[in-house]
Design an enzyme around this catalytic site. Structure first.
Site: not given
Length: 533
Positions: A73-76, A134, A199-200, A248, A336
């Site tokens: 898995w990968k996301n951001d 994250w 966050r982020d 985000e 998502w």
């Protein structure tokens, strides 16, 4: 007993022994012969792998010129940096997917932003009492402001803290050129101020004030902070958004427009689908005084109108004489709403990025500024062969004698009067399956679009099958640049102010290309199809 009698007694059993040996030898020859026949028969029968052909092999949806996660898995994506002669890219990775949770920072490097080398995990998950890492930001501390040495790499990362899982910010540092990072402290360098979403962090160096600036995603607000040492941060202001949901992965940078004007750009990944807006990268042009951002307009513009360009990041080029003239950008290609509904999971991975784009700032009438995107020039090195047509008139449908699975298509289309015009790509032999890319020209509705409803796609609800963007049809012409890979399509319209990025999952054998025009004649010119290795 005489000698003759003794010899006769011995010869008789010897005869039996010889006969027995002959039988054994004969049997041995027979068995060996049968074995050889059997072996020959096996050699003449191809193995399952050898018997496979392109027609009966299992189809792979792993992209051929897009970045894909090696497994799981990968996301951001995290903002890449240019360091020690190459680009360093970190992204959120989950080695336990789909059965286990928790992301960590995996590392890849590249010299050209096209070819990537996997470098393994740089920030592992669950290494202390705080939760998994994250999204965040990594910077080069050229002046040793944080005290870990000149040119140490500093990552500030959101983690759900041991204090009830609050979203708080932690510092990690690397002194081995980004291969591994060490946790500075189990205590956050930025405690949660009492908000659910915090966050982020994205960090830049502000040359005017000689300090670090951070932007944070805080619900529908973007918070601004400053620091001299990357450890102690102070709140300076907040920028409030409306109608684009939870924000985000904020972004902040300066660009020089084509008229020479310097402008600041504030970007964010937004969730505008509830109000009929994209679910991609929203941005505002304006002015930043080091503490507060002043937008030119309240409403954001959008860097992409497709369904699958999220968590976008922009970054500086490594060898550019003026990094304000152009930047690069990439994003996670997924959504998502259907994130786990991809056939690549059958190949034990789920996660890919868009191609890296070059972005520039343009000026137009009424003192408006906007970003444009184009594929980076390094993409051209992947061209294997090229097909072209100078001009084709179409009133109805015309199928080209060219097929393709992985390619870049470019063309100019013009018309005097029509309702609908474009390309059908990855078309099946029976014409039933295809992706449509075109312009709809109705007095009440004028827009560009990418429609994936007639091919494999990840949205089982069928709500997200046709992405649309405004288009001025009075121009009566359009330039299209379309990038097609095994599981994606990216469309750049005219100068690239409008783009569409969508996941697609057509069958491998669907490789037709057709031109269509409804309600009039269209002239397709300068058609060029670059087939990609």
């Amino acid at each position: 007993m005489n000698k003759e009698i003794r010899n006769k007694k011995w010869v008789k059993p010897l005869s039996f022994i010889l006969i027995g040996l002959s039988i054994i030898i004969a049997i041995g020859f027979w068995v060996n012969n049968q074995t050889n026949k059997s072996s020959t028969k096996k050699e003449e029968t191809p193995s399952k792998e050898e018997d496979s052909t392109p027609e009966n092999k299992e189809q792979s949806y792993r992209a051929q010129y897009h970045f894909t996660v090696p497994d799981k898995w990968k996301n951001d994506p995290q903002k890449p940096i240019y360091f020690d002669g190459k680009y360093h890219y970190y992204y959120l990775y989950n080695r336990d997917y789909p059965k286990g949770n928790g992301t960590e920072w995996r590392h890849a490097t590249s010299n050209d932003l096209v070819h990537w080398k996997d470098e393994g995990v740089a920030i592992p998950k669950y290494t202390n009492n705080n939760g998994d890492p994250w999204s965040g930001s990594v910077v080069i501390d050229k002046e040793n402001t944080a005290g870990f040495g000149k040119n140490a790499l500093i990552a500030i990362v959101t983690q759900p803290s041991a204090d009830g899982g609050k979203q708080e910010q932690y510092l990690w540092y690397s002194t081995d050129k980004g291969k591994t990072f060490t946790s500075y402290s189990e205590d956050p360098i930025m405690k949660n101020p009492g908000t659910h979403d915090f966050r982020d962090p994205k960090i830049i160096w502000d040359k005017r004030n000689d300090n670090w600036v951070m932007v944070m995603a805080e619900g529908s607000k973007i918070g601004f902070y400053e620091s001299n040492n990357l450890k102690d941060w102070h709140y300076t202001s907040g920028f409030f958004t409306e109608g684009i949901g939870i924000v985000e992965c904020p972004d902040l940078y300066m660009m020089r427009a084509n008229n020479g004007q310097l402008k600041w750009v504030l970007g964010v990944s937004a969730n505008g689908k509830t109000s009929g807006k994209p679910n991609t990268y929203a941005y505002w042009t304006g002015f930043f005084d080091g503490k507060e951002f002043y937008p030119d307009h309240d409403e954001p513009q959008w860097l992409d109108y497709g369904f699958d360009w999220y968590g976008g990041v922009t970054f500086e080029g490594g060898k550019e004489p003026d990094n304000n003239l152009k930047r690069y950008a990439l994003a996670w290609m997924n959504n998502w709403n259907y994130v786990h509904n991809t056939p690549t999971m059958e190949e034990d991975f789920n996660g890919m990025d868009s191609i890296v784009r070059q972005i520039e700032l343009k000026h137009e009438e009424n003192n408006q500024y906007y970003l444009v995107s184009q594929p980076i020039k390094a993409m051209n090195q992947l061209t294997n062969s090229t097909d072209s047509h100078e001009q084709i008139e179409v009133n109805g449908t015309k199928t080209l004698d060219i097929k393709g699975e992985i390619y870049q298509l470019e063309a100019d289309i013009s018309w005097s009067e029509l309702k609908n015009v474009g390309f059908r790509l990855r078309e099946s032999a029976d014409k039933e399956s295809h992706i449509d890319v075109g312009i709809f020209n109705d007095p009440l509705h004028q827009y560009s679009y990418v429609n994936r409803s007639r091919t494999g796609h990840p949205d089982e609800s069928n709500q997200y099958v046709e992405s649309k963007a405004p288009f001025d049809s009075s121009k009566q012409q359009v330039h299209l640049k379309i990038l097609v890979d095994r599981s994606s399509i990216e469309v750049f319209i005219d100068d690239g102010k409008i783009t569409h990025s969508n996941l697609i999952f057509p069958k491998a054998e669907d490789q037709g290309i057709s031109l269509y025009s409804e309600g009039g004649t269209a002239i397709f010119e300068n058609i060029e199809i670059k087939h990609i290795k």
